[in-house]
Scaffold this motif. Structure first.
Motif, PDB file in Angstrom:
ATOM      1  N   THR A   1     -22.921   0.190   3.077  1.00 29.10           N
ATOM      2  CA  THR A   1     -23.056   0.993   1.856  1.00 29.10           C
ATOM      3  C   THR A   1     -23.425   2.427   2.190  1.00 29.10           C
ATOM      4  O   THR A   1     -22.833   3.382   1.668  1.00 29.10           O
ATOM      5  N   VAL A   2     -24.413   2.587   3.076  1.00 30.91           N
ATOM      6  CA  VAL A   2     -24.840   3.932   3.495  1.00 30.91           C
ATOM      7  C   VAL A   2     -23.691   4.673   4.161  1.00 30.91           C
ATOM      8  O   VAL A   2     -23.447   5.853   3.877  1.00 30.91           O
ATOM      9  N   SER A   3     -22.965   3.986   5.022  1.00 36.89           N
ATOM     10  CA  SER A   3     -21.836   4.599   5.716  1.00 36.89           C
ATOM     11  C   SER A   3     -20.753   5.045   4.747  1.00 36.89           C
ATOM     12  O   SER A   3     -20.188   6.147   4.886  1.00 36.89           O
ATOM     13  N   ASN A   4     -20.478   4.224   3.745  1.00 40.84           N
ATOM     14  CA  ASN A   4     -19.444   4.563   2.755  1.00 40.84           C
ATOM     15  C   ASN A   4     -19.841   5.785   1.924  1.00 40.84           C
ATOM     16  O   ASN A   4     -18.991   6.637   1.621  1.00 40.84           O
ATOM     17  N   ILE A   5     -21.129   5.872   1.574  1.00 43.84           N
ATOM     18  CA  ILE A   5     -21.591   7.025   0.793  1.00 43.84           C
ATOM     19  C   ILE A   5     -21.545   8.295   1.647  1.00 43.84           C
ATOM     20  O   ILE A   5     -21.181   9.379   1.160  1.00 43.84           O
ATOM     21  N   LYS A   6     -21.907   8.177   2.928  1.00 47.18           N
ATOM     22  CA  LYS A   6     -21.803   9.328   3.831  1.00 47.18           C
ATOM     23  C   LYS A   6     -20.359   9.825   3.917  1.00 47.18           C
ATOM     24  O   LYS A   6     -20.096  11.030   3.847  1.00 47.18           O
ATOM     25  N   ASP A   7     -19.432   8.880   4.075  1.00 42.37           N
ATOM     26  CA  ASP A   7     -18.017   9.248   4.157  1.00 42.37           C
ATOM     27  C   ASP A   7     -17.540   9.885   2.855  1.00 42.37           C
ATOM     28  O   ASP A   7     -16.757  10.842   2.880  1.00 42.37           O
ATOM     29  N   SER A   8     -18.029   9.362   1.732  1.00 38.06           N
ATOM     30  CA  SER A   8     -17.647   9.913   0.424  1.00 38.06           C
ATOM     31  C   SER A   8     -18.120  11.351   0.284  1.00 38.06           C
ATOM     32  O   SER A   8     -17.400  12.205  -0.247  1.00 38.06           O
ATOM     33  N   ALA A   9     -19.341  11.633   0.772  1.00 34.36           N
ATOM     34  CA  ALA A   9     -19.867  12.997   0.704  1.00 34.36           C
ATOM     35  C   ALA A   9     -18.955  13.960   1.446  1.00 34.36           C
ATOM     36  O   ALA A   9     -18.639  15.052   0.951  1.00 34.36           O
ATOM     37  N   LYS A  10     -18.508  13.564   2.636  1.00 37.01           N
ATOM     38  CA  LYS A  10     -17.632  14.427   3.432  1.00 37.01           C
ATOM     39  C   LYS A  10     -16.293  14.647   2.728  1.00 37.01           C
ATOM     40  O   LYS A  10     -15.745  15.747   2.742  1.00 37.01           O
ATOM     41  N   ILE A  11     -15.786  13.586   2.112  1.00 36.84           N
ATOM     42  CA  ILE A  11     -14.505  13.700   1.399  1.00 36.84           C
ATOM     43  C   ILE A  11     -14.637  14.642   0.212  1.00 36.84           C
ATOM     44  O   ILE A  11     -13.824  15.551   0.024  1.00 36.84           O
ATOM     45  N   PHE A  12     -15.681  14.435  -0.612  1.00 37.55           N
ATOM     46  CA  PHE A  12     -15.875  15.258  -1.816  1.00 37.55           C
ATOM     47  C   PHE A  12     -16.067  16.729  -1.445  1.00 37.55           C
ATOM     48  O   PHE A  12     -15.482  17.622  -2.087  1.00 37.55           O
ATOM     49  N   LEU A  13     -16.886  16.995  -0.418  1.00 35.89           N
ATOM     50  CA  LEU A  13     -17.141  18.379  -0.028  1.00 35.89           C
ATOM     51  C   LEU A  13     -15.899  19.030   0.566  1.00 35.89           C
ATOM     52  O   LEU A  13     -15.627  20.210   0.317  1.00 35.89           O
ATOM     53  N   SER A  14     -15.132  18.280   1.331  1.00 35.65           N
ATOM     54  CA  SER A  14     -13.895  18.819   1.899  1.00 35.65           C
ATOM     55  C   SER A  14     -12.875  19.115   0.806  1.00 35.65           C
ATOM     56  O   SER A  14     -12.150  20.119   0.868  1.00 35.65           O
ATOM     57  N   MET A  15     -12.810  18.242  -0.204  1.00 35.05           N
ATOM     58  CA  MET A  15     -11.936  18.503  -1.347  1.00 35.05           C
ATOM     59  C   MET A  15     -12.358  19.782  -2.072  1.00 35.05           C
ATOM     60  O   MET A  15     -11.510  20.600  -2.473  1.00 35.05           O
TER      61      MET A  15
END
Length: 357
Positions: free
Chosen positions: A296-310
């Motif tokens: 769960t923590v890993s998925n949220i970390k990855d989501s943060a990177k995706i959202f910020l890159s977008m």
């Protein structure tokens, strides 16, 4: 009605996601395949904004894309910042906090004072000065993106500040590991603290720590640099409301002005995510639940990177290079001096602490 609204913003959001995907692929090719790192030291977000700028200035964005691009800058950006809180584990910071926190505070105050003096001499905008200041002292691009909405910085100022931080962050990332090894005689504590306080981006700090580890066989330095940088990132919670208050206080004519009027409430989400992470770490201790929690923590970390890159891609797509050219070279002078200042103050402060203790 609501469906039509979502439909209207979808093309722009999809475009930013496509640019993120392309940026991630290019990042892997350059950082992993060409440079040979296990994890690329190059920021995907940096590539995303560069690709966005190129496409945005070659092609005229259609109206159907602009709504989604604007939505990504305003809301997906904030969602990404909230998700960033998941990577912070304050309980791990206690070991180095007694040294790192005072060091970080001194560095922040020093850069703010220097930049305040420079903007009077060079006559650059207050918004630009704030963006460069927080980018240099807290967490680079993320800090700039988080601060921009609350001080009403325009897209060109954001893009210029990010370019500023990126250039000098990369320079320090490549030079500081070798300089620190010579200056601090290979002491892993001081080298790690220096890299964690003097380099702008989290990815750049990690890359510098990795370079140091690979060159001088010191994994401890990489750990100290990373923890110091994450402690430094938590100051975002303090600096954004402070900058919001200072900027709006100076620009409003309302004497009854209150910080509550401009407080960036998404910062509360950022704090809540930190609490969520640390609460979960304490609760989910069993092996079965522990693995689910780690995922769960890993998925949220990855989501943060995706959202910020977008969001970075969206900023790039809506950036006009002609507007940046009009700003001139002076903000880059400020950025260079800010980089030198934070490095010198870090060294001097550590020497003072060493003499005191």
């Amino acid at each position: 009605m609501l469906f039509k609204k979502y439909l209207a913003i979808a093309p722009g959001i999809i475009l930013t996601f496509v640019l993120y995907t392309l940026s991630q692929g290019l990042n892997n090719i350059i950082g992993i395949e060409l440079l040979g790192y296990d994890k690329s030291p190059i920021s995907t977000a940096m590539i995303a904004i560069l690709m966005g700028i190129v496409l945005g200035n070659i092609f005229q964005m259609r109206e159907g894309f602009l709504l989604g691009i604007d939505f990504t800058q305003k809301y997906i950006l904030k969602l990404g910042i909230i998700c960033l809180g998941i990577q912070l584990k304050p309980f791990e910071f206690l070991k180095f906090g007694s040294i790192a926190i005072p060091l970080i505070i001194v560095c922040i105050i020093s850069v703010l004072i220097v930049v305040k003096l420079l903007i009077k001499k060079l006559k650059i905008s207050t918004r630009m000065a704030y963006l460069i200041s927080i980018g240099s002292t807290v967490c680079g691009t993320t800090a700039i993106m988080a601060t921009a909405p609350v001080i009403k910085a325009n897209k060109s100022e954001v893009a210029y500040a990010i370019a500023n931080i990126t250039v000098f962050g990369i320079i320090s990332m490549l030079i500081y590991p070798y300089f620190a090894n010579i200056y601090f005689n290979g002491d892993p504590l001081f080298v790690g603290l220096f890299l964690g306080t003097a380099i702008h981006e989290t990815s750049q700090v990690a890359a510098a720590g990795l370079i140091y580890d690979q060159q001088f066989n010191s994994p401890e330095t990489l750990n100290i640099a990373t923890i110091t940088k994450l402690i430094r990132n938590t100051f975002l919670v303090i600096m954004i409301p402070l900058f919001a208050y200072l900027y709006n206080r100076n620009t409003t004519k309302n004497k009854n002005y209150s910080i509550l009027n401009i407080f960036p409430y998404f910062v509360l989400g950022f704090i809540a995510m930190i609490v969520f992470r640390n609460t979960g770490d304490q609760i989910f201790l069993s092996e079965s639940l522990g693995q689910i929690w780690k995922d769960t923590v890993s998925n949220i970390k990855d989501s943060a990177k995706i959202f910020l890159s977008m969001a970075m891609a969206a900023i790039g797509l809506s950036t006009n290079l002609k507007d940046i050219k009009v700003m001139g070279y002076k903000p880059f002078i400020v950025g260079f001096i800010a980089m030198i200042t934070v490095g010198l103050v870090s060294i001097i402060t550590m020497q003072l602490f060493t003499n005191l203790y």
